[in-house]
Design an enzyme around this catalytic site. Structure first.
Site, mmCIF file in Angstrom:
data_model
loop_
_atom_site.group_PDB
_atom_site.id
_atom_site.type_symbol
_atom_site.label_atom_id
_atom_site.label_comp_id
_atom_site.label_asym_id
_atom_site.label_seq_id
_atom_site.Cartn_x
_atom_site.Cartn_y
_atom_site.Cartn_z
ATOM 1 N N LYS B 101 0.853 -1.189 0.000
ATOM 2 C CA LYS B 101 0.000 0.000 0.000
ATOM 3 C C LYS B 101 0.890 1.240 0.000
ATOM 4 O O LYS B 101 1.610 1.510 0.969
ATOM 5 C CB LYS B 101 -0.919 0.013 1.228
ATOM 6 C CG LYS B 101 -1.654 1.348 1.392
ATOM 7 C CD LYS B 101 -2.565 1.387 2.598
ATOM 8 C CE LYS B 101 -2.906 2.834 2.950
ATOM 9 N NZ LYS B 101 -3.801 2.943 4.103
ATOM 10 N N GLY B 162 -8.587 8.688 9.643
ATOM 11 C CA GLY B 162 -8.829 8.731 11.085
ATOM 12 C C GLY B 162 -9.922 9.690 11.516
ATOM 13 O O GLY B 162 -10.152 9.862 12.706
ATOM 14 N N ALA B 188 -9.830 5.146 4.056
ATOM 15 C CA ALA B 188 -9.874 6.311 4.942
ATOM 16 C C ALA B 188 -11.231 6.993 4.949
ATOM 17 O O ALA B 188 -11.843 7.218 3.906
ATOM 18 C CB ALA B 188 -8.818 7.339 4.587
ATOM 19 N N GLY B 189 -11.668 7.301 6.151
ATOM 20 C CA GLY B 189 -12.864 8.099 6.342
ATOM 21 C C GLY B 189 -14.050 7.368 6.932
ATOM 22 O O GLY B 189 -14.939 7.988 7.513
ATOM 23 N N ASN B 210 -9.254 1.335 9.650
ATOM 24 C CA ASN B 210 -8.504 0.992 10.852
ATOM 25 C C ASN B 210 -9.154 1.646 12.070
ATOM 26 O O ASN B 210 -9.720 0.982 12.931
ATOM 27 C CB ASN B 210 -7.042 1.437 10.693
ATOM 28 C CG ASN B 210 -6.151 0.936 11.822
ATOM 29 O OD1 ASN B 210 -6.608 0.533 12.890
ATOM 30 N ND2 ASN B 210 -4.875 0.943 11.613
ATOM 31 N N THR B 211 -9.131 2.993 12.102
ATOM 32 C CA THR B 211 -9.601 3.692 13.297
ATOM 33 C C THR B 211 -11.061 3.390 13.622
ATOM 34 O O THR B 211 -11.422 3.295 14.797
ATOM 35 C CB THR B 211 -9.392 5.206 13.127
ATOM 36 O OG1 THR B 211 -8.056 5.424 12.665
ATOM 37 C CG2 THR B 211 -9.577 5.940 14.432
#
Lengths: 82, 267
Positions: B101, B162, B188-189, B210-211
């Site tokens: 990535k 995040g 992301a997001g 992830n987050t």
């Protein structure tokens, strides 16, 4: 006296090398290959990767790659991340 | 029904890709990843701690690379050179593993991608034989440029890394999907399960997060929710949603055969 001290200082200087590993300076005795450096840092057997002066040192070359004075090394692992 | 997610010629059953950062410990990381059903997990490459905790457990023990497909990232890299060096180290670390990535960041406040550097790094990495999944802006033109350079997946942000702000510009995500022939993964997001479902309903091939999982009050339960959301969103996309009817309703029950009205019809 001064002459002898100067001589021994320069002999020891010739035997020692200074390298930067992960940003920290290490003074080490030569000759030193990458495998020996890894052992000195207690990283033998760990899953790591080594870069020397911007170039990868493959595991297969750790024993044959000499570490020279002024080398900059990066030793990395995998950590959690997105 | 066989609906495999194929990237760089490899087929996966799960369309959810999970990051391994920000968990309480490796046990929680593993529990969350397993609950999510993810087969691809992202990892970061960092300097080893010299002279500290020689027997510290390692991520590779918690998530054995034999069971999961690792996706080493270039998080924290702000130029093409650092990103390329990081992934060369990753390939050495992971015994020649070449699926990666790429992310080249623009600044620490937004973690928005620096696209000129991303393109430069992608070109070099493809030349080096890497299979590059690439974090990028939701710009269809640059997505196509990345495809032309030989990347294997396009991964636009849906909102800032995040942030948990969700899919802020579904139109652009769809433009990107339409612009390339590669898998498109929202990277992301995503903040909660419905965000993941929306991404999949738009036609994305997968979602990377992830987050949203790690920072949930119960990460393992959220991982399970995300698994269902990605599956539900994918099936809704494949099923083909009904057309939207603006300003008019349509009854779901038959108009015929109703009992006699007691009062005259409403005007």
């Amino acid at each position: 006296m001064n002459y002898t001290r100067g001589l021994s200082a320069s002999v020891s200087f010739l035997l020692m090398i200074q390298v930067i590993v992960n940003g920290a300076t290490h003074r080490l005795e030569r000759p030193l290959d990458v495998a020996a450096l890894v052992a000195r840092l207690e990283l033998s057997g760990k899953r790591i990767a080594v870069e020397r002066n911007g170039e990868i040192v493959p595991k297969s070359a750790h024993r044959t790659t000499q570490v020279a004075d002024g080398d900059r090394l990066e030793i990395v692992v995998a950590v959690g991340g997105g | 029904m066989s609906d495999k997610f194929v990237v760089a010629g490899k087929a996966f059953s799960s369309r959810l890709l999970i990051g391994t950062g920000k968990y309480k410990d490796f046990a929680q990381t593993r529990a969350a990843v397993e609950a999510s059903g993810a087969e691809i997990v992202t990892v970061a490459i960092r300097r080893t701690n010299i002279g500290q905790n020689a027997n510290e457990p390692s991520l590779l023990e918690a998530l054995p690379p034999s069971k999961f497909t690792y996706l080493p990232n270039t998080a924290g890299c702000y130029n093409a050179e650092d990103a390329v060096r990081t992934l060369r180290l990753a390939r050495e670390l992971l015994d020649g593993h070449d699926l990666v990535k790429l992310e080249v960041l623009g600044d620490p406040q937004t973690l928005y991608p620096n696209m000129p550097e991303t393109l430069k790094a992608a070109e070099q990495l493809v030349k080096d034989g890497f299979k590059v999944m690439v974090y990028c802006s939701d710009d269809p033109i640059q997505a196509r440029m990345l495809q032309d350079l030989g990347c294997v997946a396009i991964m636009p942000l849906a909102s800032l890394i995040g942030s948990g702000m969700g899919i802020l510009n579904p139109w652009n995500v769809q433009l990107v999907i339409g612009a390339v022939d590669l898998p498109v993964i929202v990277d992301a997001g995503v903040g909660t399960a419905s965000d993941a479902a929306i991404a999949m309903e738009l036609g994305c091939d997968g979602v990377l997060m992830n987050t949203a999982v790690a920072a949930a009050r119960d990460p393992v339960m959220m991982a399970r929710a995300m698994k269902k959301a990605v599956e539900a969103g994918r099936e809704a996309f494949l099923a083909g949603r009904m057309p939207k009817k603006l300003y008019s309703a349509a009854p779901s029950s038959p108009n015929e055969g109703k009992i006699a009205p007691s009062r005259s019809k409403a005007a």
